[in-house]
Design an enzyme around this catalytic site. Structure first.
Site, short mmCIF file in Angstrom:
data_model
loop_
_atom_site.label_atom_id
_atom_site.label_comp_id
_atom_site.label_asym_id
_atom_site.label_seq_id
_atom_site.Cartn_x
_atom_site.Cartn_y
_atom_site.Cartn_z
N HIS A 167 0.84 -1.23 0.00
CA HIS A 167 0.00 0.00 0.00
C HIS A 167 0.86 1.27 0.00
CE1 HIS A 167 -3.27 -2.77 1.21
NE2 HIS A 167 -2.34 -3.28 2.00
N SER A 288 14.83 21.25 -16.94
CA SER A 288 13.62 22.02 -17.19
C SER A 288 14.03 23.32 -17.87
CB SER A 288 12.93 22.31 -15.87
OG SER A 288 12.16 23.49 -15.97
N LYS A 294 16.08 21.55 -11.79
CA LYS A 294 15.42 20.28 -12.07
C LYS A 294 16.28 19.28 -12.82
CE LYS A 294 11.57 19.23 -11.54
NZ LYS A 294 10.34 19.71 -12.16
N GLU A 301 9.59 7.93 -17.19
CA GLU A 301 8.25 8.50 -17.39
C GLU A 301 7.70 8.15 -18.77
OE1 GLU A 301 7.73 12.71 -16.09
OE2 GLU A 301 9.64 12.40 -15.11
#
Ligand code: ARG
Length: 471
Positions: A167, A288, A294, A301
């Protein structure tokens, strides 16, 4: 395709134009043509044609001169294709008619005899199977390379402790090596599935002709043998019409992507500063355009994103098939793009992933700190009480109370004094502290499939042997 369309001002006489009163409308030509994407099958188409021609000659359906002419012409065509000099014409609809027409231009009547006892229906089904068999063989190697990268990384981390989650809450400590080996197992089943699918791909449709078979005295088994097929498709209607082998492959591909998507999700989480468990090498990340600090895990992804695309291809193929009456329907031309896209997506994903896993930096301290939070050894305390005679449910309750107590204190179970622990069960003694350590928790799970370092080492040894044996 645009440039190809512009070039097609002259109307090439189509193979079947004798039957028609007017030429096919330009828009319809564009709509029905597949040469823009089925060119990819060209070398398999030639391979299939050569085997077919050899059989025709062996059965005295064409003569040796014809066979030699066909072989010579196909040699020229293959060379033109490999050099990028072959001129693909939209007017010739698909890869099959383009090659056949060029062959006839090069060698004359022998080229026109090649299609004896054959139809594009059994021809395309054969091409797709040859293509897919080749793709499966390459994919098997890529899966193996990724498995090797996982095993190599796991071997360094059989004692690196991280929290195991259920979980997404801290559950029990596991080693990072054990965690990685879970993905090795998934990929092992994935490779098995591809191997299983390959058996059904590797059957010869040729000889089924348009749908009913052919009146020439052909030898299908001979063609199967020449092309390395395990046998022939045993019903001509089925041979030309079903694409279940492509669906099955895409389903196996969707599962591989699903497994890699899960791993991607973990890499993304682990790389987030909130976890800080790993770092992915810069060459797999991007920055970024606005936030200078970043570093984004774009590769995992995108893998997660591309999984949706492969799942979509599976649904496309299933939907393509479901309404088709026997036998061949033009619908089946739509099998190629989803299939090719699936193969391409899977190939690049597996290739990148093997490299990326080799470029991961592990941060054992952050993993350890996380494993120490969240009462990961609470189950070990319960098991300790059970081993001292308490029924498991009572032990569970006692430990729940102990966890609540520690939580109020803001400390771990191992930080409680012995007298404090004893409030929850008189069975608790000094030896509890060894049980509550992360190392003790791992070492205790010492059976096949467990996270004890010795077991993970054994799993790694089994994996290395399986990889070396080609299993
Ligand atoms: N381009 C077609 C396909 O991909 C080849 C078979 C065409 N057969 C036919 N009878 N129109 O399925």
């Amino acid at each position: 395709m645009a440039s190809m369309q512009d070039k097609q001002t002259q109307t090439v006489q189509t193979t079947w134009s004798g039957r028609f009163d007017e030429p096919v409308a330009d828009l319809v030509k564009r709509f029905t043509a597949s040469v823009g994407f089925d060119q990819r099958l060209a070398l398999f188409d030639i391979q299939g044609s050569l085997a077919h021609a050899q059989m025709l000659a062996a059965c005295d359906i064409i003569n040796m001169q014809d066979l030699n002419d066909i072989r010579r012409g196909m040699g020229v065509i293959e060379n033109e294709i490999l050099c990028g000099e072959f001129e693909w014409l939209l007017d010739l609809e698909d890869v099959h008619l383009n090659i056949e027409k060029r062959l006839t231009t090069l060698v004359g009547d022998a080229g026109k005899r090649l299609h004896t006892g054959r139809s594009r229906n059994d021809q395309v089904a054969t091409d797709v199977r040859l293509y897919l068999r080749h793709a499966i063989d390459e994919l098997q190697l890529l899966i193996k390379a990724l498995q090797t990268a996982l095993v190599d990384l796991a071997a360094v981390h059989t004692q690196t402790i991280m929290p195991g989650f259920t979980h997404l809450q801290v559950a029990q400590p596991v080693s990072f090596g054990h965690h990685l080996m879970a993905y090795y197992e998934m990929l092992k089943r994935d490779a098995d599935r591809l191997g299983d699918c390959r058996k059904r791909v590797n059957r010869l449709p040729l000889g089924a002709a348009a749908l009913a078979g052919t009146s020439y005295p052909i030898k299908r088994e001979y063609v199967a043998e020449l092309l390395g097929f395990d046998g022939v498709c045993e019903n001509s209607l089925d041979a030309v019409s079903d694409r279940d082998f492509a669906i099955e492959f895409t389903a196996a591909a969707a599962l591989i992507m699903t497994h890699l998507s899960r791993l991607s999700e973990e890499l993304i989480l682990w790389m987030s500063p909130r976890f800080g468990f790993i770092d992915i090498a810069d060459r797999f990340c991007t920055g970024s355009s606005i936030m200078p600090q970043k570093k984004n895990p774009d590769v995992p992804e995108l893998v997660r994103g591309k999984t949706g695309r492969v799942n979509g291809n599976l649904v496309s193929l299933l939907t393509l098939m479901k309404g088709q009456p026997l036998a061949y329907n033009k619908d089946n031309q739509e099998d190629k793009e989803p299939l090719f896209d699936t193969v391409d997506t899977l190939m690049i994903t597996l290739r990148i992933y093997a490299d990326m896993m080799g470029g991961i930096t592990v941060k054992p301290e952050a993993m350890r700190t996380a494993a120490l939070q969240g009462y990961a050894t609470a189950t070990d305390l319960a098991d300790y009480l059970v081993k001292k005679g308490l029924p498991f449910r009572d032990a569970h309750e006692a430990v729940a109370l102990a966890v609540r107590f520690a939580e109020k204190r803001g400390c771990d179970l191992a930080e409680l004094k012995l007298e404090e622990l004893k409030q929850f069960s008189a069975l608790i003694a000094e030896d509890i502290y060894a049980v509550l350590t992360l190392e003790g928790s791992l070492a205790a799970r010492n059976h096949i499939g467990g996270t004890a370092p010795a077991q993970v080492e054994a799993a790694i040894a089994r994996a290395r042997k399986a990889l070396a044996d080609g299993r």
